[in-house]
Write a protein that holds these residues in place. Structure first.
Motif, PDB file in Angstrom:
ATOM      1  N   ILE A  52       0.870  -1.193   0.000  1.00 28.82           N
ATOM      2  CA  ILE A  52       0.000   0.000   0.000  1.00 28.82           C
ATOM      3  C   ILE A  52       0.898   1.230   0.000  1.00 28.82           C
ATOM      4  CG2 ILE A  52      -2.025  -1.056   1.071  1.00 28.82           C
ATOM      5  CD1 ILE A  52       0.253   1.014   3.243  1.00 28.82           C
ATOM      6  N   ASP A  53       0.304   2.392  -0.216  1.00 25.80           N
ATOM      7  CA  ASP A  53       1.062   3.642  -0.231  1.00 25.80           C
ATOM      8  C   ASP A  53       0.802   4.400   1.066  1.00 25.80           C
ATOM      9  OD1 ASP A  53       2.342   6.002  -0.680  1.00 25.80           O
ATOM     10  OD2 ASP A  53       0.973   6.723  -2.247  1.00 25.80           O
ATOM     11  N   PRO A  54       1.691   4.265   2.067  1.00 24.72           N
ATOM     12  CA  PRO A  54       1.439   4.935   3.352  1.00 24.72           C
ATOM     13  C   PRO A  54       1.535   6.450   3.261  1.00 24.72           C
ATOM     14  CG  PRO A  54       3.601   3.886   3.351  1.00 24.72           C
ATOM     15  CD  PRO A  54       2.941   3.492   2.068  1.00 24.72           C
ATOM     16  N   ALA A  55       2.037   6.962   2.122  1.00 17.01           N
ATOM     17  CA  ALA A  55       2.149   8.410   1.947  1.00 17.01           C
ATOM     18  C   ALA A  55       0.916   8.995   1.250  1.00 17.01           C
ATOM     19  CB  ALA A  55       3.409   8.740   1.151  1.00 17.01           C
ATOM     20  N   GLU A  75      10.350 -16.478  18.003  1.00 15.08           N
ATOM     21  CA  GLU A  75       9.607 -15.265  18.362  1.00 15.08           C
ATOM     22  C   GLU A  75       9.245 -14.505  17.092  1.00 15.08           C
ATOM     23  OE1 GLU A  75       9.845 -11.309  21.256  1.00 15.08           O
ATOM     24  OE2 GLU A  75      11.605 -12.630  21.059  1.00 15.08           O
ATOM     25  N   ILE A  76       7.988 -14.077  16.992  1.00 13.01           N
ATOM     26  CA  ILE A  76       7.521 -13.355  15.805  1.00 13.01           C
ATOM     27  C   ILE A  76       8.101 -11.939  15.822  1.00 13.01           C
ATOM     28  CG2 ILE A  76       5.510 -12.414  14.616  1.00 13.01           C
ATOM     29  CD1 ILE A  76       3.864 -14.710  15.815  1.00 13.01           C
ATOM     30  N   ALA A  77       8.812 -11.603  14.747  1.00 16.26           N
ATOM     31  CA  ALA A  77       9.335 -10.246  14.562  1.00 16.26           C
ATOM     32  C   ALA A  77       8.641  -9.631  13.346  1.00 16.26           C
ATOM     33  CB  ALA A  77      10.845 -10.270  14.363  1.00 16.26           C
ATOM     34  N   ILE A  78       8.365  -8.328  13.442  1.00 23.50           N
ATOM     35  CA  ILE A  78       7.512  -7.658  12.460  1.00 23.50           C
ATOM     36  C   ILE A  78       8.188  -6.391  11.956  1.00 23.50           C
ATOM     37  CG2 ILE A  78       5.261  -6.542  12.117  1.00 23.50           C
ATOM     38  CD1 ILE A  78       4.701  -8.269  14.943  1.00 23.50           C
ATOM     39  N   GLU A  79       8.087  -6.175  10.637  1.00 24.89           N
ATOM     40  CA  GLU A  79       8.580  -4.945  10.029  1.00 24.89           C
ATOM     41  C   GLU A  79       7.513  -4.421   9.076  1.00 24.89           C
ATOM     42  OE1 GLU A  79      10.350  -2.348   7.092  1.00 24.89           O
ATOM     43  OE2 GLU A  79       9.724  -4.401   6.622  1.00 24.89           O
ATOM     44  N   GLY A  80       7.230  -3.136   9.147  1.00 26.04           N
ATOM     45  CA  GLY A  80       6.235  -2.551   8.262  1.00 26.04           C
ATOM     46  C   GLY A  80       5.919  -1.123   8.659  1.00 26.04           C
ATOM     47  N   PRO A  81       5.166  -0.403   7.809  1.00 29.56           N
ATOM     48  CA  PRO A  81       4.881   1.009   8.079  1.00 29.56           C
ATOM     49  C   PRO A  81       3.948   1.236   9.262  1.00 29.56           C
ATOM     50  CG  PRO A  81       3.633   0.254   6.166  1.00 29.56           C
ATOM     51  CD  PRO A  81       4.568  -0.858   6.537  1.00 29.56           C
ATOM     52  N   GLN A  82       3.318   0.172   9.762  1.00 30.78           N
ATOM     53  CA  GLN A  82       2.411   0.307  10.909  1.00 30.78           C
ATOM     54  C   GLN A  82       3.110   0.129  12.248  1.00 30.78           C
ATOM     55  OE1 GLN A  82       2.884  -2.419   9.031  1.00 30.78           O
ATOM     56  NE2 GLN A  82       1.401  -4.043   9.501  1.00 30.78           N
ATOM     57  N   SER A 142      -0.352  -0.855  15.495  1.00 30.67           N
ATOM     58  CA  SER A 142      -1.471   0.000  15.040  1.00 30.67           C
ATOM     59  C   SER A 142      -2.844  -0.597  14.715  1.00 30.67           C
ATOM     60  CB  SER A 142      -1.031   0.791  13.800  1.00 30.67           C
ATOM     61  OG  SER A 142       0.121   1.529  14.029  1.00 30.67           O
ATOM     62  N   PRO A 143      -3.260  -1.828  14.815  1.00 21.91           N
ATOM     63  CA  PRO A 143      -2.607  -2.995  15.383  1.00 21.91           C
ATOM     64  C   PRO A 143      -2.316  -4.109  14.386  1.00 21.91           C
ATOM     65  CG  PRO A 143      -4.951  -3.267  15.586  1.00 21.91           C
ATOM     66  CD  PRO A 143      -4.720  -2.002  14.778  1.00 21.91           C
ATOM     67  N   SER A 144      -2.939  -4.088  13.189  1.00 24.79           N
ATOM     68  CA  SER A 144      -3.000  -5.315  12.377  1.00 24.79           C
ATOM     69  C   SER A 144      -1.673  -5.644  11.705  1.00 24.79           C
ATOM     70  CB  SER A 144      -4.104  -5.181  11.314  1.00 24.79           C
ATOM     71  OG  SER A 144      -5.344  -4.947  11.935  1.00 24.79           O
ATOM     72  N   ILE A 162      -2.397   5.551   9.488  1.00 27.57           N
ATOM     73  CA  ILE A 162      -2.830   5.651   8.083  1.00 27.57           C
ATOM     74  C   ILE A 162      -2.484   4.356   7.349  1.00 27.57           C
ATOM     75  CG2 ILE A 162      -2.326   6.760   5.854  1.00 27.57           C
ATOM     76  CD1 ILE A 162      -1.849   9.363   7.500  1.00 27.57           C
ATOM     77  N   ALA A 163      -1.257   3.886   7.515  1.00 23.94           N
ATOM     78  CA  ALA A 163      -0.822   2.664   6.833  1.00 23.94           C
ATOM     79  C   ALA A 163      -1.723   1.492   7.210  1.00 23.94           C
ATOM     80  CB  ALA A 163       0.632   2.349   7.185  1.00 23.94           C
ATOM     81  N   ASN A 164      -2.050   1.359   8.495  1.00 23.28           N
ATOM     82  CA  ASN A 164      -2.850   0.213   8.916  1.00 23.28           C
ATOM     83  C   ASN A 164      -4.280   0.307   8.417  1.00 23.28           C
ATOM     84  OD1 ASN A 164      -3.714  -1.719  11.740  1.00 23.28           O
ATOM     85  ND2 ASN A 164      -2.108  -2.252  10.290  1.00 23.28           N
ATOM     86  N   VAL A 165      -4.816   1.515   8.325  1.00 21.76           N
ATOM     87  CA  VAL A 165      -6.154   1.693   7.750  1.00 21.76           C
ATOM     88  C   VAL A 165      -6.151   1.238   6.290  1.00 21.76           C
ATOM     89  CG1 VAL A 165      -7.853   3.410   7.011  1.00 21.76           C
ATOM     90  CG2 VAL A 165      -6.861   3.555   9.301  1.00 21.76           C
ATOM     91  N   LEU A 166      -5.134   1.650   5.542  1.00 24.52           N
ATOM     92  CA  LEU A 166      -5.060   1.292   4.119  1.00 24.52           C
ATOM     93  C   LEU A 166      -4.776  -0.204   3.933  1.00 24.52           C
ATOM     94  CD1 LEU A 166      -3.077   4.382   2.756  1.00 24.52           C
ATOM     95  CD2 LEU A 166      -5.554   4.004   2.738  1.00 24.52           C
ATOM     96  N   GLN A 167      -3.987  -0.782   4.828  1.00 24.45           N
ATOM     97  CA  GLN A 167      -3.729  -2.228   4.776  1.00 24.45           C
ATOM     98  C   GLN A 167      -5.023  -3.010   5.037  1.00 24.45           C
ATOM     99  OE1 GLN A 167      -0.715  -1.971   7.806  1.00 24.45           O
ATOM    100  NE2 GLN A 167       0.944  -2.514   6.413  1.00 24.45           N
TER     101      GLN A 167
END
Length: 558
Positions: free
Chosen positions: A18-21, A410-417, A367-369, A232-237
Motif C-alpha cells: 500500500i502507499d502509506p504516503a 519469536e515473531i518479529a515484524i517490520e512494516g509502516p504500521q 497500530s494494530p493489524s 494511516i498505513a494500517n487503515v489502508l492495509q
C-alpha cells in the motif's frame, strides 16, 4: 529471509504493498471523508444517527475549544469513554487541533488512571460522567488541568437525551457521586468552540497521533507511540485486505460495521472507526457488548457487513437465545483478533451465519493489524493468516537469528504500521526493537511454506512440564471441542514432580460434564505431557474489558 512467500496466498486483487504516503496525516484522511460523505450517516447510537457533516462541525468546534485552553501543539489529551458518539468527535477534535490522543480504559481503577495520565503528561481529559468518580480520586496527582464532561445522552437530542440520562443516573444508577470543580460539559465546550476560532495546524506524517497504552510482556503499562503515518498505513492495509468481500456490498448500499469492541482499544480504533471513516461507512456504536440482549436488539434493526470481535464475543453471540432475531445474511467479513480464535467457535459461527471468522493478529505496537487469513477463505485454518500488504514477518531465536521455516521462534515484524517506540522509555524500546527496526512481539510462532503463521503462544504463558514445552492455546483448542464445554483456559501450576502441571479451567455448557469425561477426551487427543493434570469447573472466566481471558489472573488464583 525467504522473500515474501506469502504473496502467493493473497486473494486476487489484493496488492503486495500500500502507499502509506497517500495522506500527510489522519486529519487529511478524516477531512476528505467529512467532505466526500457529508450527507451520509457516520454513527448510529441508540436509534440516533450522526452524519459525517455533523461529526465535522462538532469536532471542529471541540478542536477550537481545546486550542482556546492554551494547550500547545503535541500536548496530550486523554479520552475515557465507552462507545458513544462523543468518542469519534473527541478523537477528530484532538487530532485536528494538533494534539495527541491518549486512549484510556474507562474501567481503570484510580491507581491505574493516575499512572497513565501521569506517564502521558495529559493536560486535559474528555470523560463520561459514569467514570468521573474515578478521576476525582486521582486528578490532584496528575497533570490534568482541564476536564470536558460528557453524558450518555449528550448528542441524542433534548428529550431523548434527558430520558437516557435519567435512566442512567436514577434507574440503573451507574453514575456514582462525584465532584470535579471546573469541569466543562461536553455540549457547553462545543458551543464555546463554535463561537471561537479554529486554527488548523500543519500536521506531518511523523507527528504523534496516539499514545496507546499496553501492558506488554513486562506487565508495566507503557505507551506505544503511534505516528499519523503508522495508523494511516494500517487503515489502508485493512481496507485492501477486506476489499475482495466488501466489494460485494450492493451498489448504493452504505458499508456498515458493528463496533462492539471498545474504541479505546486499538483494534476497534483502527479497524472499526478509522477504516469506516476512510470508506464512508456507517458504524453501529455498541456501548456495552456484555449486555448481549441489548446488543442483539440493536443489531436486529440494521443491515451490516463487517463485525470485528474477539473469540469470546463470537462465542457468546452464537450461543445466545436471541441470536436468531438478527439478520446475519448480509455479513461479509467477521474479523477475529485480540486472542486466539478456537476452532469450535469458528465452526459454530460459520454454521449459524454463513460468514467465516477470518482470524488476524496484531498488537498495540503495530497500530494494530499485522496479519490475517484471506477474507475469501471458507475453512478455519487455526492460523493467524499471512502478513498484510507492506508487512514482513519472520521467526527469530533468542539471539535474534531467523529460524528455518516450520521451526518455532519469536515473531518479529517490520512494516509502516510499526510504532516509533515506547513513550519516554528508550530502555523498553531497545528491548522490543532489533537494530534494524524489527519489532519483537513476545509471541512464539511457526511459519509454513505458504507464509501462514501459527501462534504457539506467548513466551510467558508457556507451561514447562518435565522439560517439555506445553502451549496453552493448543490444549484450549482441544478442550473447547468437547461437547458440554462453553469456554476454557489453560495455565501452568507448580508441581513437585514435573516442575509445572497443566491445569484447565472450564465453564460448562452442560452441567453434567464431569472431570473424568475431560480427562478421557484429552487422553484421546493430546500426548501425555500436554494433558491437563487438574480440571476445575467455574461459572465464569476472568476477562479484560475487550473480552480477552486473563490467564495471569487464573495463575495467581490457582
Amino acid at each position: 529471509m525467504t522473500d515474501r512467500i506469502w504473496l502467493g496466498s493473497y486473494p486476487q486483487g489484493v496488492p503486495a504493498d500500500i502507499d502509506p504516503a497517500l495522506y500527510p496525516s489522519l486529519v487529511a484522511l478524516m477531512e476528505e471523508s467529512f467532505q466526500k460523505y457529508a450527507d451520509r450517516v457516520a454513527y448510529s447510537f441508540m436509534g440516533h444517527d450522526v452524519t459525517y457533516a455533523q461529526t465535522d462541525a462538532q469536532s471542529r468546534a471541540l478542536a477550537a475549544y481545546l486550542q482556546g485552553l492554551g494547550l500547545v501543539r503535541g500536548d496530550r489529551v486523554a479520552i475515557m469513554m465507552p462507545n458513544v458518539p462523543q468518542y469519534p468527535v473527541a478523537v477528530a477534535a484532538i487530532l485536528r487541533a494538533g494534539f495527541v490522543v491518549v486512549n484510556v480504559n474507562p474501567l481503570y481503577m484510580p491507581r491505574e488512571l493516575e499512572h497513565q495520565l501521569g506517564d502521558a503528561g495529559a493536560k486535559a481529559i474528555v470523560i463520561i460522567e459514569s467514570f468521573a468518580h474515578t478521576l476525582q480520586q486521582c486528578i490532584a496527582r496528575t497533570p490534568v488541568k482541564h476536564v470536558v464532561l460528557a453524558t450518555m445522552g449528550d448528542r441524542l437530542g433534548l428529550l431523548k437525551g434527558a430520558a437516557v440520562n435519567f435512566v442512567v443516573r436514577s434507574v440503573r444508577k451507574i453514575v456514582p457521586d462525584y465532584s470535579l470543580p471546573g469541569a466543562v460539559r461536553f455540549n457547553d465546550a462545543l458551543a464555546q468552540g463554535a463561537a471561537g476560532t479554529f486554527q488548523a495546524p500543519d500536521i506531518r506524517p511523523d507527528d504523534i497521533a496516539l499514545l496507546q497504552y499496553t501492558g506488554g510482556t513486562t506487565g508495566v503499562s507503557k505507551g506505544a507511540v503511534l505516528l499519523h503515518r503508522n495508523v494511516i498505513a494500517n487503515v489502508l492495509q485493512s481496507e485492501a485486505w477486506h476489499a475482495p468481500v466488501m466489494a460485494k456490498v450492493p451498489a448504493g448500499e452504505q458499508p456498515t460495521s458493528v463496533c462492539a469492541l471498545p474504541l479505546y482499544h486499538i483494534f476497534a480504533f483502527t479497524v472499526n472507526m478509522m477504516l469506516s471513516i476512510r470508506t464512508g461507512g456507517k458504524t453501529l456504536l455498541i456501548p456495552n457488548p456484555r449486555d448481549l440482549p441489548a446488543m442483539l436488539k440493536e443489531l436486529s434493526r440494521h443491515r451490516f457487513h463487517c463485525l470485528p470481535a474477539v473469540n469470546t464475543l463470537f462465542n457468546s453471540l452464537a450461543n445466545h437465545p436471541d441470536f436468531g432475531t438478527v439478520d446475519w445474511s448480509h455479513l461479509k467479513v467477521s474479523v477475529g483478533g485480540g486472542m486466539a480464535v478456537q476452532g469450535a467457535v469458528a465452526s459454530l459461527w460459520l454454521r449459524k451465519t454463513g460468514c467465516p471468522i477470518c482470524e488476524g493478529y496484531g498488537l498495540s505496537e503495530t497500530s494494530p493489524s499485522v496479519s490475517c487469513n484471506p477474507v475469501t477463505a471458507t475453512e478455519f485454518t487455526g492460523t493467524i493468516g499471512v502478513p498484510l500488504p507492506s508487512t514482513r514477518m519472520k521467526m527469530i531465536d533468542d539471539e535474534g537469528r531467523e529460524v528455518p521455516l516450520g521451526q518455532p521462534g519469536e515473531i518479529a515484524i517490520e512494516g509502516p504500521q510499526v510504532m516509533a517506540g515506547y513513550w519516554q522509555r528508550p530502555d523498553e524500546t531497545a528491548k522490543a526493537m532489533t537494530a534494524d527496526s524489527w519489532f519483537k512481539s513476545g509471541d512464539i510462532g511457526v511459519m509454513d511454506e505458504r507464509g501462514y503463521v501459527k501462534i504457539v503462544d506467548r513466551k510467558k504463558d508457556m507451561v514447562l512440564v518435565s522439560g517439555f514445552n506445553v502451549y496453552p492455546n493448543e490444549v484450549e483448542d482441544v478442550v473447547a471441542t468437547l461437547p458440554g464445554v462453553l469456554e476454557c483456559a489453560v495455565v501452568g501450576v507448580p508441581d513437585e514432580h514435573s516442575g509445572e502441571a497443566v491445569k484447565v479451567i472450564i465453564v460448562r455448557r452442560d452441567p453434567s460434564l464431569t472431570e473424568q469425561q475431560v480427562h478421557d477426551y484429552c487422553r484421546q487427543n493430546l500426548t501425555g505431557y500436554k494433558r491437563p493434570r487438574i480440571v476445575e469447573f467455574r461459572t465464569e472466566l476472568p476477562k479484560s474489558p475487550v473480552g480477552k481471558i486473563l490467564r495471569r489472573e487464573l495463575r495467581t488464583r490457582s
